[in-house]
Design an enzyme around this catalytic site. Structure first.
Site, mmCIF file in Angstrom:
data_model
loop_
_atom_site.group_PDB
_atom_site.id
_atom_site.type_symbol
_atom_site.label_atom_id
_atom_site.label_comp_id
_atom_site.label_asym_id
_atom_site.label_seq_id
_atom_site.Cartn_x
_atom_site.Cartn_y
_atom_site.Cartn_z
ATOM 1 N N ALA A 65 -0.170 -35.611 7.510
ATOM 2 C CA ALA A 65 0.217 -35.117 6.199
ATOM 3 C C ALA A 65 -0.313 -33.684 6.089
ATOM 4 C CB ALA A 65 -0.389 -36.000 5.124
ATOM 5 N N GLY A 108 -0.517 -39.121 9.085
ATOM 6 C CA GLY A 108 0.826 -39.422 8.599
ATOM 7 C C GLY A 108 1.875 -39.334 9.705
ATOM 8 N N GLU A 111 1.826 -42.611 11.315
ATOM 9 C CA GLU A 111 2.401 -43.556 10.355
ATOM 10 C C GLU A 111 3.920 -43.429 10.295
ATOM 11 O OE1 GLU A 111 -0.450 -42.097 7.323
ATOM 12 O OE2 GLU A 111 -0.882 -44.219 6.989
ATOM 13 N N GLU A 131 -7.795 -39.690 9.399
ATOM 14 C CA GLU A 131 -8.031 -39.456 7.965
ATOM 15 C C GLU A 131 -9.500 -39.543 7.580
ATOM 16 O OE1 GLU A 131 -5.553 -41.352 9.190
ATOM 17 O OE2 GLU A 131 -3.700 -40.957 8.073
HETATM 18 C C1 HXC Z 1 -1.615 -28.746 7.573
HETATM 19 C C2 HXC Z 1 -1.852 -28.313 9.820
HETATM 20 C C3 HXC Z 1 -2.075 -29.688 10.083
HETATM 21 C C4 HXC Z 1 -2.025 -30.602 8.979
HETATM 22 C C5 HXC Z 1 -2.171 -28.610 11.944
HETATM 23 N N1 HXC Z 1 -1.919 -27.689 10.995
HETATM 24 N N2 HXC Z 1 -2.272 -29.829 11.414
HETATM 25 N N3 HXC Z 1 -1.615 -27.863 8.581
HETATM 26 N N4 HXC Z 1 -1.812 -30.061 7.761
HETATM 27 N N5 HXC Z 1 -2.199 -31.904 9.131
HETATM 28 C C6 HXC Z 1 -1.748 -26.251 11.168
HETATM 29 C C7 HXC Z 1 -3.070 -25.559 11.432
HETATM 30 O O1 HXC Z 1 -3.749 -25.314 10.210
HETATM 31 C C8 HXC Z 1 -2.611 -24.290 12.097
HETATM 32 O O2 HXC Z 1 -2.101 -23.393 11.134
HETATM 33 C C9 HXC Z 1 -1.427 -24.748 12.916
HETATM 34 O O3 HXC Z 1 -1.000 -25.992 12.323
HETATM 35 C C10 HXC Z 1 -1.774 -25.022 14.368
HETATM 36 O O4 HXC Z 1 -2.874 -25.913 14.397
HETATM 37 P P1 HXC Z 1 -4.204 -25.668 15.253
HETATM 38 O O5 HXC Z 1 -5.256 -26.514 14.679
HETATM 39 O O6 HXC Z 1 -4.471 -24.224 15.384
HETATM 40 O O7 HXC Z 1 -3.737 -26.231 16.690
HETATM 41 P P2 HXC Z 1 -4.662 -26.869 17.819
HETATM 42 O O8 HXC Z 1 -5.941 -26.096 17.937
HETATM 43 O O9 HXC Z 1 -3.777 -26.998 19.010
HETATM 44 O O10 HXC Z 1 -5.076 -28.327 17.286
HETATM 45 C C11 HXC Z 1 -4.046 -29.311 17.078
HETATM 46 C C12 HXC Z 1 -4.625 -30.480 16.240
HETATM 47 C C13 HXC Z 1 -5.246 -29.917 14.927
HETATM 48 C C14 HXC Z 1 -5.707 -31.229 17.054
HETATM 49 C C15 HXC Z 1 -3.482 -31.441 15.958
HETATM 50 O O11 HXC Z 1 -4.279 -29.060 14.305
HETATM 51 C C16 HXC Z 1 -5.642 -30.964 13.939
HETATM 52 O O12 HXC Z 1 -6.686 -31.633 14.078
HETATM 53 N N6 HXC Z 1 -4.853 -31.138 12.850
HETATM 54 C C17 HXC Z 1 -5.148 -32.045 11.759
HETATM 55 C C18 HXC Z 1 -4.912 -33.461 12.184
HETATM 56 C C19 HXC Z 1 -5.235 -34.426 11.046
HETATM 57 O O13 HXC Z 1 -6.378 -34.475 10.550
HETATM 58 N N7 HXC Z 1 -4.216 -35.172 10.603
HETATM 59 C C20 HXC Z 1 -4.398 -36.131 9.533
HETATM 60 C C21 HXC Z 1 -4.077 -35.500 8.240
HETATM 61 S S1 HXC Z 1 -4.408 -36.598 6.877
HETATM 62 P P3 HXC Z 1 -2.855 -22.000 10.773
HETATM 63 O O14 HXC Z 1 -1.938 -21.374 9.767
HETATM 64 O O15 HXC Z 1 -4.182 -22.381 10.226
HETATM 65 O O16 HXC Z 1 -2.920 -21.270 12.080
HETATM 66 C C22 HXC Z 1 -3.073 -37.590 6.787
HETATM 67 C C23 HXC Z 1 -3.063 -38.565 5.620
HETATM 68 C C24 HXC Z 1 -1.885 -39.495 5.642
HETATM 69 O O17 HXC Z 1 -2.190 -37.538 7.562
HETATM 70 C C25 HXC Z 1 -1.794 -40.287 4.383
HETATM 71 C C26 HXC Z 1 -1.188 -39.518 3.239
HETATM 72 C C27 HXC Z 1 -0.791 -40.346 2.071
#
Ligand code: HXC
Length: 257
Positions: A65, A108, A111, A131
């Site tokens: 998400a 997400g 999911e 999460e």
């Molecule tokens: C918003 C995101 C994002 C996310 C990545 N980006 N994941 N933006 N939401 N979930 C953005 C980063 O901010 C960055 O933008 C660009 O994408 C590239 O990401 P990097 O981190 O620079 O890439 P990398 O170093 O290769 O790492 C990849 C990654 C990491 C390991 C996937 O991005 C990461 O850990 N992302 C978050 C994963 C996560 O926690 N997902 C769960 C979310 S909570 P900028 O502009 O900063 O360069 C969820 C809740 C679900 O999903 C339930 C909801 C109801």
């Protein structure tokens, strides 16, 4: 139609939706949710579409998400707006949906892949529910579907530690149905969707409903439901045609009637 966050293509009887927010690794924001759900619902009532493929990029199916969109929301906002509730619509579709996952399928993203009927993965696929690292928990069915897919031990492990699962472990655990080299995964998923779309649409919808009963109910209830669905196939032209074609040693010509 113009979409901001996805690409949409029809290839024969297969509808393909490609998540397309490359700068955010296909993070799922509300706009993307509304576009995906809207197109899936259109495909679902379109007799010319017999299967749907949802895919992302080679680096990311979806990295979760959109954390930037969520970060400032309050309890009242997420609850009162039923934040991300529309994703549940995907579970109500009749048309089979195949997820083609390469790269990250996190939070997400994982999911969404599990909301599809099954997952075809590239050999670089990574699944996780991180999460907990953000102080939240899965919210689009992850705690339920991951547990049903891989069992309580691995689901608890992943959801409580936030660790990722590489594709080998995901395949062993039953989360994905088949793994291909990452360059081929989407093409293979489309081929598989073409096979599904070549069948009777009514039969596929009933078959999907029957398997989903196994997911959602007890054995006696599921077997009873299956029997009723099976009997109902005998009300279709496609049953008559499918069996006649076998007897006459020719290919069936299904009309989805
Ligand atoms: C918003 C995101 C994002 C996310 C990545 N980006 N994941 N933006 N939401 N979930 C953005 C980063 O901010 C960055 O933008 C660009 O994408 C590239 O990401 P990097 O981190 O620079 O890439 P990398 O170093 O290769 O790492 C990849 C990654 C990491 C390991 C996937 O991005 C990461 O850990 N992302 C978050 C994963 C996560 O926690 N997902 C769960 C979310 S909570 P900028 O502009 O900063 O360069 C969820 C809740 C679900 O999903 C339930 C909801 C109801």
């Amino acid at each position: 139609t113009e979409y901001q966050t996805i690409l949409v293509e029809r290839r024969g009887r297969v509808g393909i939706i490609t998540l397309n927010r490359p700068k955010a690794l296909n993070a799922l924001n509300s706009e993307l949710m509304n576009e995906v759900v809207g197109v899936v619902k259109e495909f679902d009532v379109d007799e010319a579409i017999g299967a749907i493929v949802i895919t992302g990029s080679e680096k990311a199916f979806a990295a979760g998400a959109d954390i930037k969109e969520m970060s400032t929301k309050t309890y009242a906002e997420v609850a009162n707006q039923q934040f991300f509730g529309a994703w549940d619509e995907l579970a109500r579709t009749r048309t089979p949906i195949v997820a083609a996952v390469t790269g990250y399928a996190l939070g997400g993203g994982c999911e969404l892949a599990m909301l599809c009927d099954f997952i075809i993965a590239g050999d670089n696929a990574v699944f996780g529910q991180p999460e907990i690292n953000l102080g939240v928990i899965p919210g689009i069915g992850g705690s339920q579907r991951l547990t049903r897919a891989v069992g309580k031990a691995k689901a608890m492990d992943m959801i409580l530690t936030g660790r990722n699962m590489k594709v080998d472990e995901a395949e062993r655990a039953g989360l994905v149905s088949r793994v291909f080299p990452k360059e081929e995964a989407l093409a293979k998923a489309i081929e598989i969707a073409e096979v599904i779309a070549s069948k009777s649409l009514i039969a596929s919808a009933l078959a999907k409903e029957a398997v989903n009963r196994a997911f959602e109910s007890g054995l006696t209830e599921g077997v009873r439901a299956e029997r009723g669905l099976f009997y109902s196939t005998f009300a279709t032209d496609d049953q008559t045609e499918g069996m006649a074609a076998f007897v006459e040693k020719r290919d069936p010509n299904f009309t989805h009637r």
